[in-house]
Design a protein around this motif. Structure first.
Motif, PDB file in Angstrom:
ATOM      1  N   VAL A 179       6.305   4.533  -5.636  1.00  0.00           N
ATOM      2  CA  VAL A 179       4.927   4.818  -6.032  1.00  0.00           C
ATOM      3  C   VAL A 179       4.458   3.954  -7.198  1.00  0.00           C
ATOM      4  O   VAL A 179       3.295   3.995  -7.573  1.00  0.00           O
ATOM      5  CB  VAL A 179       4.719   6.312  -6.380  1.00  0.00           C
TER       6      VAL A 179
ATOM      7  N   PRO B 124       4.230   1.945   2.905  1.00  0.00           N
ATOM      8  CA  PRO B 124       5.206   2.705   2.119  1.00  0.00           C
ATOM      9  C   PRO B 124       6.532   2.941   2.839  1.00  0.00           C
ATOM     10  O   PRO B 124       7.585   2.935   2.208  1.00  0.00           O
ATOM     11  CB  PRO B 124       4.497   4.021   1.804  1.00  0.00           C
ATOM     12  N   ARG B 125       6.510   3.131   4.158  1.00  0.00           N
ATOM     13  CA  ARG B 125       7.765   3.346   4.893  1.00  0.00           C
ATOM     14  C   ARG B 125       8.629   2.095   4.878  1.00  0.00           C
ATOM     15  O   ARG B 125       9.838   2.156   4.639  1.00  0.00           O
ATOM     16  CB  ARG B 125       7.464   3.779   6.324  1.00  0.00           C
TER      17      ARG B 125
ATOM     18  N   ASP C 165      -1.122   1.365   1.074  1.00  0.00           N
ATOM     19  CA  ASP C 165      -0.671   2.721   0.772  1.00  0.00           C
ATOM     20  C   ASP C 165      -1.884   3.592   0.479  1.00  0.00           C
ATOM     21  O   ASP C 165      -2.373   3.639  -0.645  1.00  0.00           O
ATOM     22  CB  ASP C 165       0.289   2.700  -0.418  1.00  0.00           C
ATOM     23  N   GLU C 166      -2.353   4.293   1.507  1.00  0.00           N
ATOM     24  CA  GLU C 166      -3.548   5.138   1.366  1.00  0.00           C
ATOM     25  C   GLU C 166      -3.295   6.359   0.497  1.00  0.00           C
ATOM     26  O   GLU C 166      -4.216   6.871  -0.137  1.00  0.00           O
ATOM     27  CB  GLU C 166      -4.043   5.564   2.745  1.00  0.00           C
ATOM     28  N   ASP C 167      -2.057   6.847   0.457  1.00  0.00           N
ATOM     29  CA  ASP C 167      -1.744   8.043  -0.310  1.00  0.00           C
ATOM     30  C   ASP C 167      -1.451   7.758  -1.781  1.00  0.00           C
ATOM     31  O   ASP C 167      -1.429   8.683  -2.592  1.00  0.00           O
ATOM     32  CB  ASP C 167      -0.558   8.776   0.313  1.00  0.00           C
ATOM     33  N   ALA C 168      -1.191   6.516  -2.122  1.00  0.00           N
ATOM     34  CA  ALA C 168      -0.955   6.121  -3.516  1.00  0.00           C
ATOM     35  C   ALA C 168      -1.770   4.849  -3.781  1.00  0.00           C
ATOM     36  O   ALA C 168      -1.211   3.758  -3.878  1.00  0.00           O
ATOM     37  CB  ALA C 168       0.529   5.892  -3.763  1.00  0.00           C
ATOM     38  N   PRO C 169      -3.094   4.980  -3.888  1.00  0.00           N
ATOM     39  CA  PRO C 169      -3.942   3.786  -4.015  1.00  0.00           C
ATOM     40  C   PRO C 169      -3.649   2.954  -5.258  1.00  0.00           C
ATOM     41  O   PRO C 169      -3.925   1.756  -5.273  1.00  0.00           O
ATOM     42  CB  PRO C 169      -5.366   4.352  -4.033  1.00  0.00           C
TER      43      PRO C 169
ATOM     44  N   ARG D 247      10.328   7.108  -1.876  1.00  0.00           N
ATOM     45  CA  ARG D 247       8.968   6.592  -1.803  1.00  0.00           C
ATOM     46  C   ARG D 247       8.708   5.827  -3.083  1.00  0.00           C
ATOM     47  O   ARG D 247       8.833   6.365  -4.180  1.00  0.00           O
ATOM     48  CB  ARG D 247       7.961   7.713  -1.660  1.00  0.00           C
TER      49      ARG D 247
ATOM     50  N   ASN E  77      -0.819   2.071  -6.152  1.00  0.00           N
ATOM     51  CA  ASN E  77       0.308   1.222  -5.785  1.00  0.00           C
ATOM     52  C   ASN E  77      -0.098   0.172  -4.749  1.00  0.00           C
ATOM     53  O   ASN E  77       0.602  -0.799  -4.546  1.00  0.00           O
ATOM     54  CB  ASN E  77       1.447   2.076  -5.233  1.00  0.00           C
TER      55      ASN E  77
END
Length: 112
Positions: A5, A66-67, A33-37, A3, A39
């Motif tokens: 980041v 991200p994927r 990337d909602e989980d790593a804003p 991943r 980035n």
């Protein structure tokens, strides 16, 4: 598992052996990337003929999550594969293909 980041640091740290055969280019990315804003957002990947760098900004012509970013960064998928999997959309991204290290993405059979 991979991943990305911190895209600028990841681009700076990775070797880009195929870049030396490519003409200079830029690719404007919109990273979602909602989980790593930290980035997420617009980034410009630049090959100037001597180094590959990731700068903030750009037009966000190519949209990637991200994927898709992880698969491309690892050299496991080119942009055509990412488009077919709906992991990349938007404008031309051939510059990204010029950077990954193999002439085609790596493949592994399910069985031996």
């Amino acid at each position: 598992m991979l991943r990305v980041v911190d895209l600028p640091a990841a681009i700076a740290a990775r070797g880009w052996p195929r870049a030396e055969w490519a003409r200079p280019f830029t690719v404007d990315l919109e990273v979602v990337d909602e989980d790593a804003p930290w980035n997420a957002g617009r980034h410009r990947i630049v090959w100037d003929g001597s180094q590959v760098a990731c700068e903030p900004g750009g037009g966000g012509d190519v949209r990637i999550g991200p994927r898709g970013l992880a698969a491309w960064y690892a050299g496991a998928a080119d942009t055509a594969m990412l488009r077919r999997a709906s992991l990349l959309s938007g404008g031309p991204a051939e510059g990204l293909d010029a950077l990954i290290g193999a002439p085609r993405p790596a493949r592994m059979a399910d069985e031996f």
